[in-house]
Scaffold this motif. Structure first.
Motif, PDB file in Angstrom:
ATOM      1  N   LEU A  29     -45.992 -18.742 -20.803  1.00 48.83           N
ATOM      2  CA  LEU A  29     -45.510 -17.743 -21.787  1.00 48.83           C
ATOM      3  C   LEU A  29     -44.765 -16.801 -21.046  1.00 48.83           C
ATOM      4  CD1 LEU A  29     -45.672 -16.391 -24.696  1.00 48.83           C
ATOM      5  CD2 LEU A  29     -47.969 -15.330 -23.877  1.00 48.83           C
ATOM      6  N   ASP A  30     -43.241 -16.516 -21.300  1.00 54.76           N
ATOM      7  CA  ASP A  30     -42.566 -15.686 -20.697  1.00 54.76           C
ATOM      8  C   ASP A  30     -42.268 -14.543 -21.441  1.00 54.76           C
ATOM      9  OD1 ASP A  30     -40.497 -14.238 -19.722  1.00 54.76           O
ATOM     10  OD2 ASP A  30     -38.905 -15.955 -19.564  1.00 54.76           O
ATOM     11  N   THR A  31     -43.338 -13.395 -21.446  1.00 51.91           N
ATOM     12  CA  THR A  31     -43.333 -12.402 -22.350  1.00 51.91           C
ATOM     13  C   THR A  31     -41.846 -11.374 -22.108  1.00 51.91           C
ATOM     14  OG1 THR A  31     -44.184 -10.951 -20.797  1.00 51.91           O
ATOM     15  CG2 THR A  31     -45.745 -12.229 -22.553  1.00 51.91           C
ATOM     16  N   GLY A  32     -41.387 -11.316 -20.852  1.00 49.73           N
ATOM     17  CA  GLY A  32     -39.930 -10.882 -20.807  1.00 49.73           C
ATOM     18  C   GLY A  32     -38.996 -11.197 -21.801  1.00 49.73           C
ATOM     19  N   CYS A  99     -37.922  -2.042 -24.946  1.00 51.54           N
ATOM     20  CA  CYS A  99     -39.269  -2.697 -24.774  1.00 51.54           C
ATOM     21  C   CYS A  99     -40.196  -1.355 -24.655  1.00 51.54           C
ATOM     22  CB  CYS A  99     -39.272  -3.647 -23.528  1.00 51.54           C
ATOM     23  SG  CYS A  99     -39.339  -2.742 -21.931  1.00 51.54           S
ATOM     24  N   ALA A 100     -39.767  -0.312 -24.464  1.00 55.19           N
ATOM     25  CA  ALA A 100     -40.508   0.801 -24.200  1.00 55.19           C
ATOM     26  C   ALA A 100     -41.018   1.385 -25.705  1.00 55.19           C
ATOM     27  CB  ALA A 100     -39.922   1.910 -23.551  1.00 55.19           C
ATOM     28  N   ARG A 101     -40.464   0.864 -26.734  1.00 53.83           N
ATOM     29  CA  ARG A 101     -40.830   1.423 -27.857  1.00 53.83           C
ATOM     30  C   ARG A 101     -42.116   0.694 -28.417  1.00 53.83           C
ATOM     31  NH1 ARG A 101     -37.754   5.535 -27.897  1.00 53.83           N
ATOM     32  NH2 ARG A 101     -37.919   5.956 -30.175  1.00 53.83           N
ATOM     33  N   ASP A 102     -43.059   1.781 -28.972  1.00 52.27           N
ATOM     34  CA  ASP A 102     -44.386   1.436 -29.524  1.00 52.27           C
ATOM     35  C   ASP A 102     -44.239   0.184 -30.653  1.00 52.27           C
ATOM     36  OD1 ASP A 102     -45.943   3.100 -27.997  1.00 52.27           O
ATOM     37  OD2 ASP A 102     -46.270   4.373 -29.646  1.00 52.27           O
ATOM     38  N   VAL A 103     -43.485   0.316 -31.386  1.00 48.21           N
ATOM     39  CA  VAL A 103     -43.268  -0.631 -32.473  1.00 48.21           C
ATOM     40  C   VAL A 103     -43.073  -1.977 -31.971  1.00 48.21           C
ATOM     41  CG1 VAL A 103     -42.854   0.833 -34.468  1.00 48.21           C
ATOM     42  CG2 VAL A 103     -40.959   0.032 -33.172  1.00 48.21           C
ATOM     43  N   VAL A 104     -42.208  -2.067 -31.078  1.00 42.85           N
ATOM     44  CA  VAL A 104     -41.768  -3.357 -30.452  1.00 42.85           C
ATOM     45  C   VAL A 104     -43.061  -3.703 -29.565  1.00 42.85           C
ATOM     46  CG1 VAL A 104     -40.301  -4.568 -28.897  1.00 42.85           C
ATOM     47  CG2 VAL A 104     -39.307  -2.809 -30.481  1.00 42.85           C
ATOM     48  N   ARG A 105     -43.582  -3.020 -28.851  1.00 40.39           N
ATOM     49  CA  ARG A 105     -44.668  -3.627 -27.964  1.00 40.39           C
ATOM     50  C   ARG A 105     -45.850  -4.157 -28.853  1.00 40.39           C
ATOM     51  NH1 ARG A 105     -43.339  -2.923 -22.875  1.00 40.39           N
ATOM     52  NH2 ARG A 105     -45.031  -4.360 -22.300  1.00 40.39           N
ATOM     53  N   LYS A 106     -46.332  -3.310 -29.822  1.00 39.20           N
ATOM     54  CA  LYS A 106     -47.390  -3.683 -30.647  1.00 39.20           C
ATOM     55  C   LYS A 106     -47.367  -5.026 -31.252  1.00 39.20           C
ATOM     56  CE  LYS A 106     -50.346  -1.201 -34.309  1.00 39.20           C
ATOM     57  NZ  LYS A 106     -50.132  -2.240 -35.361  1.00 39.20           N
ATOM     58  N   GLU A 110     -49.411  -8.534 -30.042  1.00 42.98           N
ATOM     59  CA  GLU A 110     -50.145  -9.143 -30.940  1.00 42.98           C
ATOM     60  C   GLU A 110     -49.770 -10.653 -30.946  1.00 42.98           C
ATOM     61  OE1 GLU A 110     -49.967  -7.926 -35.145  1.00 42.98           O
ATOM     62  OE2 GLU A 110     -50.759  -6.143 -34.558  1.00 42.98           O
ATOM     63  N   GLN A 111     -48.560 -10.927 -30.907  1.00 44.35           N
ATOM     64  CA  GLN A 111     -48.149 -12.350 -30.855  1.00 44.35           C
ATOM     65  C   GLN A 111     -48.486 -13.033 -29.695  1.00 44.35           C
ATOM     66  OE1 GLN A 111     -44.016 -13.095 -32.020  1.00 44.35           O
ATOM     67  NE2 GLN A 111     -43.942 -10.966 -33.025  1.00 44.35           N
ATOM     68  N   GLN A 112     -48.322 -12.348 -28.507  1.00 47.26           N
ATOM     69  CA  GLN A 112     -48.893 -12.990 -27.057  1.00 47.26           C
ATOM     70  C   GLN A 112     -50.508 -13.301 -27.336  1.00 47.26           C
ATOM     71  OE1 GLN A 112     -47.791  -9.665 -24.555  1.00 47.26           O
ATOM     72  NE2 GLN A 112     -45.673 -10.044 -25.346  1.00 47.26           N
ATOM     73  N   MET A 128     -49.458  -7.916 -18.438  1.00 50.77           N
ATOM     74  CA  MET A 128     -50.374  -9.008 -18.579  1.00 50.77           C
ATOM     75  C   MET A 128     -51.795  -8.583 -18.312  1.00 50.77           C
ATOM     76  SD  MET A 128     -48.436 -11.321 -20.394  1.00 50.77           S
ATOM     77  CE  MET A 128     -47.753  -9.737 -20.804  1.00 50.77           C
ATOM     78  N   CYS A 129     -52.005  -8.281 -17.037  1.00 48.85           N
ATOM     79  CA  CYS A 129     -53.279  -8.012 -16.549  1.00 48.85           C
ATOM     80  C   CYS A 129     -53.786  -6.802 -16.925  1.00 48.85           C
ATOM     81  CB  CYS A 129     -53.306  -7.971 -14.973  1.00 48.85           C
ATOM     82  SG  CYS A 129     -52.579  -9.534 -14.298  1.00 48.85           S
ATOM     83  N   THR A 130     -52.790  -5.439 -16.926  1.00 51.21           N
ATOM     84  CA  THR A 130     -53.379  -4.254 -17.384  1.00 51.21           C
ATOM     85  C   THR A 130     -53.723  -4.171 -18.940  1.00 51.21           C
ATOM     86  OG1 THR A 130     -50.871  -3.623 -17.579  1.00 51.21           O
ATOM     87  CG2 THR A 130     -52.407  -2.895 -15.384  1.00 51.21           C
ATOM     88  N   VAL A 131     -53.017  -4.727 -19.747  1.00 50.70           N
ATOM     89  CA  VAL A 131     -53.225  -4.340 -21.217  1.00 50.70           C
ATOM     90  C   VAL A 131     -53.593  -5.729 -22.029  1.00 50.70           C
ATOM     91  CG1 VAL A 131     -51.876  -3.352 -23.205  1.00 50.70           C
ATOM     92  CG2 VAL A 131     -51.707  -2.415 -21.301  1.00 50.70           C
ATOM     93  N   VAL A 132     -52.514  -6.549 -21.928  1.00 52.05           N
ATOM     94  CA  VAL A 132     -52.605  -7.699 -22.879  1.00 52.05           C
ATOM     95  C   VAL A 132     -53.775  -8.759 -22.689  1.00 52.05           C
ATOM     96  CG1 VAL A 132     -51.270  -9.541 -24.036  1.00 52.05           C
ATOM     97  CG2 VAL A 132     -50.280  -7.584 -23.040  1.00 52.05           C
TER      98      VAL A 132
END
Ligand code: DC
Length: 220
Positions: A29-32, A99-106, A110-112, A128-132
């Motif tokens: 999974l390439d989240t970038g 990628c810094a926008r809340d709406v995009v990250r949220k 979820e998809q990840q 990946m390690c800190t949040v997701v």
């Protein structure tokens, strides 16, 4: 089982993570690439990164899927293979803003998590390690010197026919690091319990072995 890898641009995450996934025979999974795909779509539609209302509208209408086994996993956005396009200069220059926008990250987080609920995987990104996936079985924080990272990026660009100097790339990398590390939302940092790995003097094979050794005990 989740192997989560964070680190700055050019630290070696992507090629290492792809190869580790292939070796372990799990998904990659390439989240970038997900953040890049959303950036590509927004740029094509003329949506500014500050236009949260428009971003919020397009997120649920954007399908992002991964196809093919690692290391050759491709990213498909709205049915189009955008694997090469998301690596382009325009997307690379703008992705830090989107990628810094809340709406995009949220939406992407979820998809990840949904993708990870279905199978074991190796993922890489900034949070990946800190949040997701704070409970991932293996957590790695990969770093490398700015000069080494600029050299690696220069090679990637050369393969795409784009000519850039090391100095130019060092500046771009430092600027992107500063943005990614200082943003309020999920900044890039080493997570509690993550193993720091400096890849400056390491070969790709050494990097792969290091992570595979850590992951093998968790593979059932
Ligand atoms: O790893 P990359 O260069 O493909 O990442 C592209 C951008 O996306 C980069 O500016 C950092 C951001 N990113 C992020 O904020 N969170 C992630 N999980 C992955 C990438």
């Amino acid at each position: 089982m989740i192997v989560a890898i964070d680190g700055p641009a050019g630290s070696g995450k992507s090629s290492t993570a792809r190869a580790v996934a292939a070796r372990l025979k799990v998904a990659f999974l390439d989240t970038g690439a997900m953040y890049r795909a959303v950036t590509l779509k927004a740029l094509r539609m003329g949506i500014a990164f500050t236009d949260d209302a428009a971003l919020e509208r397009i997120m649920p209408q954007t399908s992002i899927e991964f196809e093919g086994a690692a290391p050759d996993t491709r990213i498909i956005m709205d049915g189009e293979d955008v694997s090469a396009l998301v690596r382009g200069d325009d997307v690379t220059k703008n992705v830090s803003d989107y990628c810094a926008r809340d709406v995009v990250r949220k939406s992407l987080v979820e998809q990840q998590r949904f993708i990870a609920s279905k199978s074991s995987l190796v993922c890489e990104g900034r949070d990946m390690c800190t949040v997701v996936f704070p409970d991932a079985e293996v957590k790695i924080f990969m770093i490398a010197s700015v000069t080494e990272r600029a050299r690696r990026r220069q090679k990637d660009f050369a393969a795409m026919g784009i000519d850039k100097t090391i100095e130019e790339l060092e500046e771009e990398i430092a600027a992107r690091d500063a943005k990614d590390s200082s943003r309020a939302n999920s900044p890039l940092k080493k997570a509690d319990g993550a193993v720091e790995m400096d890849t400056t003097g390491m070969t790709l094979e050494e990097q792969i072995d290091f992570i595979v050794d850590k992951a093998l005990p968790f593979l059932s």
